[in-house]
Design an enzyme around this catalytic site. Sequence first.
Site, mmCIF file in Angstrom:
data_model
loop_
_atom_site.group_PDB
_atom_site.id
_atom_site.type_symbol
_atom_site.label_atom_id
_atom_site.label_comp_id
_atom_site.label_asym_id
_atom_site.label_seq_id
_atom_site.Cartn_x
_atom_site.Cartn_y
_atom_site.Cartn_z
ATOM 1 C CG ASP A 252 -1.950 1.062 1.215
ATOM 2 O OD1 ASP A 252 -3.049 0.778 0.700
ATOM 3 O OD2 ASP A 252 -1.691 2.177 1.709
ATOM 4 C CD GLU A 296 -4.614 4.135 -1.227
ATOM 5 O OE1 GLU A 296 -4.777 4.408 -0.035
ATOM 6 O OE2 GLU A 296 -5.517 4.233 -2.088
#
Length: 381
Positions: A252, A296
């Site tokens: 992430d 993301e």
Amino acid sequence: MNSKPKSFDELLTQETHLYLCRSVKWTAYLSVFLLVAIFLATMLQKHHVLTLQDLLVLQMPTLCIALFGLAGILYRQPEQHRMGLVLAYLLVLEVAWIYFVIGHYWLTSTLSIQWEYSSLAAVDSVVDVLVFTFAISLYPLRGWLLVSVVPLLTVSMVTRLIEIPENPIFAVTKFICLFVIILTGQKVLLQWFRKAILRNAEKLQLLQQFKRMALIDGLTDLSNRRHFDEVLALEIKASERTGDPLSIILLDVDFFKRLNDSLGHGEGDRCLIRLGEVLRGVASRPRDLAARYGGEEFAIILPDTDLDGARHIAEQIRNGLKSAEIPHPDSMLGDYVTVSQGVSLWQPWLDANELLASADRLLYLSKSQGRDRFNCGVAKA
């Protein structure tokens, strides 16, 4: 997934090859049928111009070649035949037919006394059938079509000039007219043939685009979540069969919301694109799969990779991002983008959801420890 659809030229070559292979089949069938018809017609005549022995001698080469072609084309798949051999066979078959026509004409014109022009009628009938047979068989290739058609038309013209020397105009006119008709027909048929292949090539490209849209993330050009889930399920089944290790990495982008807020969503998208390039370079083996898991968050499937190997990949990702130097002016960890990672090794009793949950826990452990790091572990239910 990444297989490139065939180009128009490749499809044209492929379809031409398949057409010629089919032409061998039906040309050989027609040759056998025509030989049988000639044999029966000759034997049913009240006054035999040719003896049975003469007829068999004339027909045997053509019959053998036709049967050989049928045996070869039926025994093997069209894709297994070379284009050159297919063309050579058709021309050899035509040579056998020319031998039959000339031999038949010479014997009948020599022996026939009662019926004027009977040999010419036989030659004309057979040659006309053969001209259109070979023209249709070879129409995708104009050069080869001319090589096959011109000798047959010449045989017909010469025999007519020999039989009826006082009227050469008709023989020459017939030659020219048939030649022009065949060339014109070949041009029209070839245009249809090429248009059909062009439409097929466009359909294949469109299907490839649809498939790509279904499996590829449009922004990063990595696999999407759907494709990731499908491949992970297949790799788990493969590891269950073989006992090979399987690892995954969830990662992430650290403080991604702050990057969007400070630089805008356009720069955020460019950040994800560059991160995708880094992941694609790291997951470089044929079975490795890097995917955009959502937003993301990204994921990597590493078949035949134990925990040490997966840890090495995670370190490569960190180093790759450092080298990429993707700007992040509002990060609490420095001036460039970093990621947190969770690395998990699959165990035989776990399904895909349990493996992902284990990697997710390790990812959030990395976040809680300060980000820009990875944690590794054996997956647990």
